[in-house]
Design an enzyme around this catalytic site. Structure first.
Site, PDB file in Angstrom:
ATOM      1  N   LYS A 154      36.977  49.244  36.861  1.00  0.00           N
ATOM      2  CA  LYS A 154      37.604  48.007  36.386  1.00  0.00           C
ATOM      3  C   LYS A 154      36.496  47.042  35.977  1.00  0.00           C
ATOM      4  O   LYS A 154      35.474  46.938  36.664  1.00  0.00           O
ATOM      5  CB  LYS A 154      38.457  47.407  37.512  1.00  0.00           C
ATOM      6  CG  LYS A 154      39.301  46.208  37.086  1.00  0.00           C
ATOM      7  CD  LYS A 154      40.189  45.738  38.239  1.00  0.00           C
ATOM      8  CE  LYS A 154      41.080  44.581  37.841  1.00  0.00           C
ATOM      9  NZ  LYS A 154      41.943  44.132  38.954  1.00  0.00           N
ATOM     10  N   SER A 204      46.800  43.676  37.790  1.00  0.00           N
ATOM     11  CA  SER A 204      45.800  43.480  36.759  1.00  0.00           C
ATOM     12  C   SER A 204      44.932  44.719  36.488  1.00  0.00           C
ATOM     13  O   SER A 204      44.294  44.789  35.439  1.00  0.00           O
ATOM     14  CB  SER A 204      44.869  42.328  37.148  1.00  0.00           C
ATOM     15  OG  SER A 204      44.166  42.646  38.328  1.00  0.00           O
ATOM     16  N   SER A 219      47.330  44.147  42.563  1.00  0.00           N
ATOM     17  CA  SER A 219      46.720  44.602  41.306  1.00  0.00           C
ATOM     18  C   SER A 219      46.239  46.046  41.290  1.00  0.00           C
ATOM     19  O   SER A 219      45.900  46.556  40.221  1.00  0.00           O
ATOM     20  CB  SER A 219      45.548  43.682  40.934  1.00  0.00           C
ATOM     21  OG  SER A 219      46.040  42.494  40.385  1.00  0.00           O
TER      22      SER A 219
END
Lengths: 476, 94, 481
Positions: free
Chosen positions: C80, C155, C179
């Protein structure tokens, strides 16, 4: 109208830890810009703070040395504001649970002794430095100082004059040096004060509006700023105006304070508990341990100098006001054993030298041991006091061992009666008028003859023997 | 009820410029969100202490030992403007 | 044998050991697939192809030399884009950090490199991890590989999409309010949010410091355990990192839940939860029962206060954490300035996206003078009550079982203009962050549109083993049900 002046101080002292408060970067002063930096102290994305254990220990030491209560539960908070010297846009400080609270120190101003309350002592990190860029006319940011640990010592509004404020800061400086938590070098900014000041007509109960002047870094500027601000506030009130609550700066060169332009919304710091740092819990054992290892404080040294060594109160007070000076005193006495004489040298010459050179007492150009050796040379009669002064000046210049100076310059005192007698006989014979004067009751004549002999002997004649031999002549 | 004036003040504190249009939009958004957030005030928290953390840890310290600092060039590499030694900015004097 | 890109990490690792596959071939296979499929999925922001292939060759040489290799040696991974990678852009999917190249590695990245993992690239996310759909990326939207018209969740939408779309066998995500778990559920993969403090946050660009936690996103539970083994552990650079002995989580991969007590908190099956989701999750509950677990309904009464408390705390911390983006030391600086104030204001106004600004404003508001007690302080008290709720149910149960998200993946653009509705996507995941406990999301079937449904298992602090054991058991048995 008569006014009463109300002063409270916030003193910031940089702690003399090896590393910064939240990272392992060195706190060493100087160094090229941004060379004592890492992701943590430059506020890089993702970097996290870890608290230096020495910072807590030093703050607790300072708290104990100023009679504070030490918090068993404490935490750190973020103080949010935007400024280019503050790399995370928040300072990590302590808001509602400082490490130390409710302390005090005693100050002496003239004959008066007074207790100044300490509201709190908390830990926080220092900001970076903004430097004017002469090349572009812009501003440069150096983050070497960012993250250097500070304690902020907040006083009660207990001071009533510039003199008291200076005495208070001197006292704090002495204590912090004694307990070894800060080197308190004001010229390097490692000790600085914010002055909160208000005035009110004598007899009025309500406090006047106070102003805060930030970042004063010498005793002189503290005193001057306070005098300036008192005069300014009086003038405002007497011309029918109102004192505004504001933050001010002091321009030491101009000898003037001025209000900082601030936006009112910049004052909401939005303090909240720092989520990257865990709370601090101090055990009784931890606190007791620090208490037990606290070094001797100035008060107790002063008392000891008076009662055990027999120094005058005034001298004892001066010498113990600085740990470095007091350490110097003790080191010299340990070598030569003549406390009185060491004290005299300190009071007359050493304080003057430090002031002239603008150095701390641990940065004097000569060692305590060498001063002690100089005193021993006098005590043994190897040199006279007059010669000693010359040797001392040489030590100030070169830092050389006094024994070596005396030897190299051939300053050893002549105590051989035969050699002195030879000179005395010659001088007396050449000055019959002086003998007549002396006999006619003019004592000055003796001094003249001694002076002449000393001159002849280049100052090296033993004054006692010289005196004795001249008197023998005169009284023949 | 949160007002446009409050949004402007908060934007000042946050160092954000908002256009009139944005102020309008954020005001409406924030009214909804704050009303929603207000729900916490319907819970009885009498006698409850605050938790800043999910875990009950304390006294996490580091030894006072120097670690090598970062290479300055590495640190300044991301700066939008620098003179090779320091981050540079327009004059702070005005 | 399956296509290379469909393999799990442990399958790849075994194939290296047995010399069936070469590291270089695997890495190249993934890049070939990325070049084709990521046109549609749009998971990757930055690819590290050159470094990855060089690293693959070096690791293959070690395999060839018969050296003892780390657990992830030669296994590709996607990261990420909010975890700092030295020398590789770390953008947080924000204009603000579009060109930011960190001078250091996050602790998890260091650990991955030490274990021999090969970073394929950095993947998309909602800007600064603020969002539940990856539509708030400043660069582009990521699509759900199961149905390209749907969001992948967020996210960590990029992390979920690349694993589900076979563009990386495993990935790392971060979870502040769901997330990791919600996108895992939306894309039909496994996502584990470890106990707060188990994995170091050093080098994770902070959203909400007291809630953020990095975790594995994988195709199966075994990979989650292996990846957790690599990234977990005390870090002296993170004060919130727990000092615990290292565990081998693969030992917890036991196909047996007999006697394990599972609580079903009724508040997690309320009216906000889609009926198809409920149905699939309740079917999973039944499976657990059949496998010998003891299942009972229970209650976490403060659940409804979690979401507002979460938004208050998360936004307050974020408003402060994002102050550092001021255009001075790194990141975006406006072209339009004369004074320092201009740099601050214009850089932030131009560099941050709408949702980030919205949260900064909310966070600043709840911390500002006059509102602190009513919001922030109150939310911190709610956190205490939520923790007490969890402590209480965990006196009786080993695990809790809930849906991961109230719905399956929604259509792209369907919620983008209604922030509050978007916030509701976190409804069932935030209580876990607020109380700091670990939770895992794993697929438990699909809805009528074919979109995956996720179930969430929640364990007590630092009991990832029970979590993994139950998840593993369910995974081993669900197909035969």
């Amino acid at each position: 109208m008569e006014y009463e002046v109300i002063i409270g101080l916030e003193v910031h002292a940089e702690l003399s830890t090896k590393t910064k408060i939240y990272c392992g970067c060195s706190t060493e002063f100087g160094g090229d810009p941004n060379t004592h930096c890492c992701p943590v102290c430059t506020g890089m994305p993702g970097a996290l703070p870890v608290l230096n254990e020495k910072v807590v220990e030093y703050a607790v030491r300072a708290g104990l040395a100023t009679g504070c209560e030490i918090a068993r539960e404490s935490k750190q908070d973020r103080k949010n504001y935007f400024y280019p010297d503050t790399p995370r846009a928040y300072q990590i400080s302590q808001y509602d649970l400082p490490l130390c609270e409710h302390g005090h120190v005693d100050i002496n101003v003239g004959e008066m002794s007074k207790t100044i309350g300490i509201t709190r002592i908390h830990i926080e990190d220092d900001a970076g430095k903004l430097v004017h860029d002469g090349y572009t006319g812009g501003t440069l940011v150096d983050l070497n100082r960012a993250g250097v640990p500070l304690i902020e010592i907040v006083s009660e509004p207990d001071m009533r004059s510039a003199e008291e404020a200076v005495a208070y800061v001197e006292k704090l400086k002495g204590i912090l040096e004694y307990i070894g938590v800060s080197d308190c070098k004001m010229q390097e900014g490692s000790l600085r004060a914010d002055v909160n000041l208000s005035i009110r007509p004598v007899g009025q109960e309500k406090f006047g509006t106070r102003t805060e002047t930030k970042n004063l870094n010498s005793f002189r500027s503290i005193a001057r700023c306070i005098e300036f601000e008192i005069a300014r506030q009086k003038e405002v009130l007497e011309s029918g105006g109102v004192v505004l609550q504001e933050t001010r700066r002091w321009d030491d060169e101009a000898g003037e304070g001025y209000a900082m332009r601030t936006k009112e919304e910049a004052n909401d710091y939005r303090y909240f508990p720092e989520p990257d740092l865990m709370p601090i819990r101090l055990s009784e054992e931890y606190i007791q341990n620090i208490k037990d290892t606290l070094p001797e404080l100035p008060e107790s040294r002063r008392a000891r100098y008076i009662s055990e060594i027999g120094l005058p109160e005034y001298d004892a007070g001066i010498i113990t006001s600085s740990k470095h000076l007091s350490d110097f005193f003790e080191a010299a006495v340990a070598v030569c054993g003549n406390a009185k004489s060491v004290s005299n040298w300190i009071m007359t010459d050493i304080i003057r030298i430090a002031k002239d050179k603008g150095v701390e007492y641990n940065e004097l150009p000569f060692t305590a041991e060498n001063l002690a050796k100089l005193i021993m040379l006098i005590d043994k009669g190897t040199i006279s006091s007059a010669i000693a002064k010359k040797v001392f000046e040489e030590m100030v210049e070169t830092g050389e061992n006094p024994e070596k100076i005396v030897e190299a310059k051939g300053l050893v005192q002549i105590s051989d009666e035969g050699a002195i007698k030879e000179v005395v006989d010659r001088i007396v014979a050449a000055n019959p008028q002086s003998i007549a004067d002396y006999k006619a009751g003019k004592d000055r004549a003796l001094g003249f003859l001694v002076g002449q002999c000393m001159k002849e002997m280049k100052g090296k004649g033993n004054p006692q023997i010289l005196n004795k031999l001249i008197l023998e002549h005169l009284n023949k | 009820m949160i007002s446009k004036e409050e949004i402007k003040h908060i934007a000042e504190l946050s160092m954000l410029n908002l256009s009139e249009e944005e102020i309008q939009k954020y005001t409406v958004n924030m009214q909804d969100i704050v009303e929603f957030a207000n729900k916490v005030n319907s819970l009885d928290t009498e006698g409850i202490t605050e938790s800043a953390f999910a875990l009950d840890t304390f006294n996490v310290f580091r030894k006072d030992e120097v670690r090598e600092s970062f290479d300055r060039e590495e640190l300044l590499k991301n700066a939008p403007s620098s003179n090779g030694e320091a981050y540079s900015l327009p004059s702070m004097m005005n | 044998m399956k296509n290379i890109c469909e393999l799990t990490a442990h399958e790849i690792r075994e194939a290296y050991e047995s010399k069936e596959l070469k590291v270089t071939d695997v890495v190249k296979a993934f890049y070939e697939k990325i070049k084709v499929d990521d046109e549609k999925i749009k998971g990757y922001i930055t690819l590290c192809e050159e470094e990855a292939i060089a690293q693959a060759e070096a690791i293959q040489a070690k395999y060839d030399a018969g050296e003892k290799m780390g657990a992830l040696a030669g296994v590709p991974i996607a990261i990420k884009d909010n975890m700092c990678t030295r020398g590789v852009k770390t953008t947080c999917a924000s204009r603000m950090l579009e060109n930011f190249i960190p001078p250091y590695d996050a602790t998890v990245i260091k650990k991955l490199k030490d274990a021999g993992a090969i970073i394929l690239g950095k993947v998309n996310m909602d800007e600064f991890a603020m969002g539940a759909s990856t539509e708030h990326s400043a660069f582009f939207k990521t699509h759900n590989p199961v149905n390209l018209n749907k969001v992948p969740g967020g996210s960590s939408g990029g992390s979920a999409a690349v694993v589900a779309g076979d563009l990386s066998p495993i990935s790392l995500g971060s979870d502040t309010g769901g997330s990791i778990r919600q996108p895992a559920a939306f894309c039909g993969i496994v996502g584990l949010k470890p106990t707060y403090g188990l994995v170091s946050r050093y080098g994770l660009v902070a959203f909400a410091s007291s809630l953020d936690q990095i975790g594995p996103m994988t195709k199966d539970v075994t990979d989650a355990a292996i990846l957790l083994n690599t990234i977990a552990g005390h870090d002296e650079m993170d004060s919130t990192s727990a000092k615990l002995d290292k565990k081998d989580y693969t030992k917890a991969l036991v196909n047996d839940v007999k006697g394990i007590k599972i609580g079903i908190p009724k508040e997690f099956f309320g009216e906000g939860v889609n009926s198809e989701v409920k149905e699939k999750v309740l079917a999973a509950v039944k499976t657990f029962e059949e496998l010998g677990a003891i299942v009972e309904e229970c209650s976490l009464p403060a659940t409804e206060y979690c979401l507002p408390a979460y938004y208050i705390i998360a936004c307050a911390e974020a408003s402060s954490n994002l102050g550092r983006f001021d255009g001075i030391r790194y990141g975006y600086r406006t072209k339009n300035y004369e004074t320092m104030q201009d740099i601050f204001r214009n850089s932030r106004s131009e560099g941050f996206g709408e949702e980030v600004k919205r949260r900064i404003i909310l966070g600043t508001y709840v911390l500002s003078s006059g509102y602190y007690d009513a919001y922030y302080k109150k939310a911190q008290k709610v956190r205490t009550i939520v923790k007490q709720n969890f402590d209480k149910v965990f006196e009786k149960y080993d695990l809790l079982l809930t849906p991961t998200a109230p719905s399956t993946a929604f259509d792209i653009d369907s919620k983008i203009n209604n922030p509050l509705e978007m916030y509701m996507a976190d409804l069932l995941t935030v209580p876990v962050n607020v109380s700091g406990v670990p939770a895992i999301s794993m697929p438990c079937g699909s809805d009528s549109e074919g979109m995956p449904v996720g179930l969430q298992l929640i364990a007590k602090h630092f009991d990832e083993e029970t979590l993994l054991r139950a998840a593993y058991t369910y995974e081993q048995n669900r197909e035969v049900q």
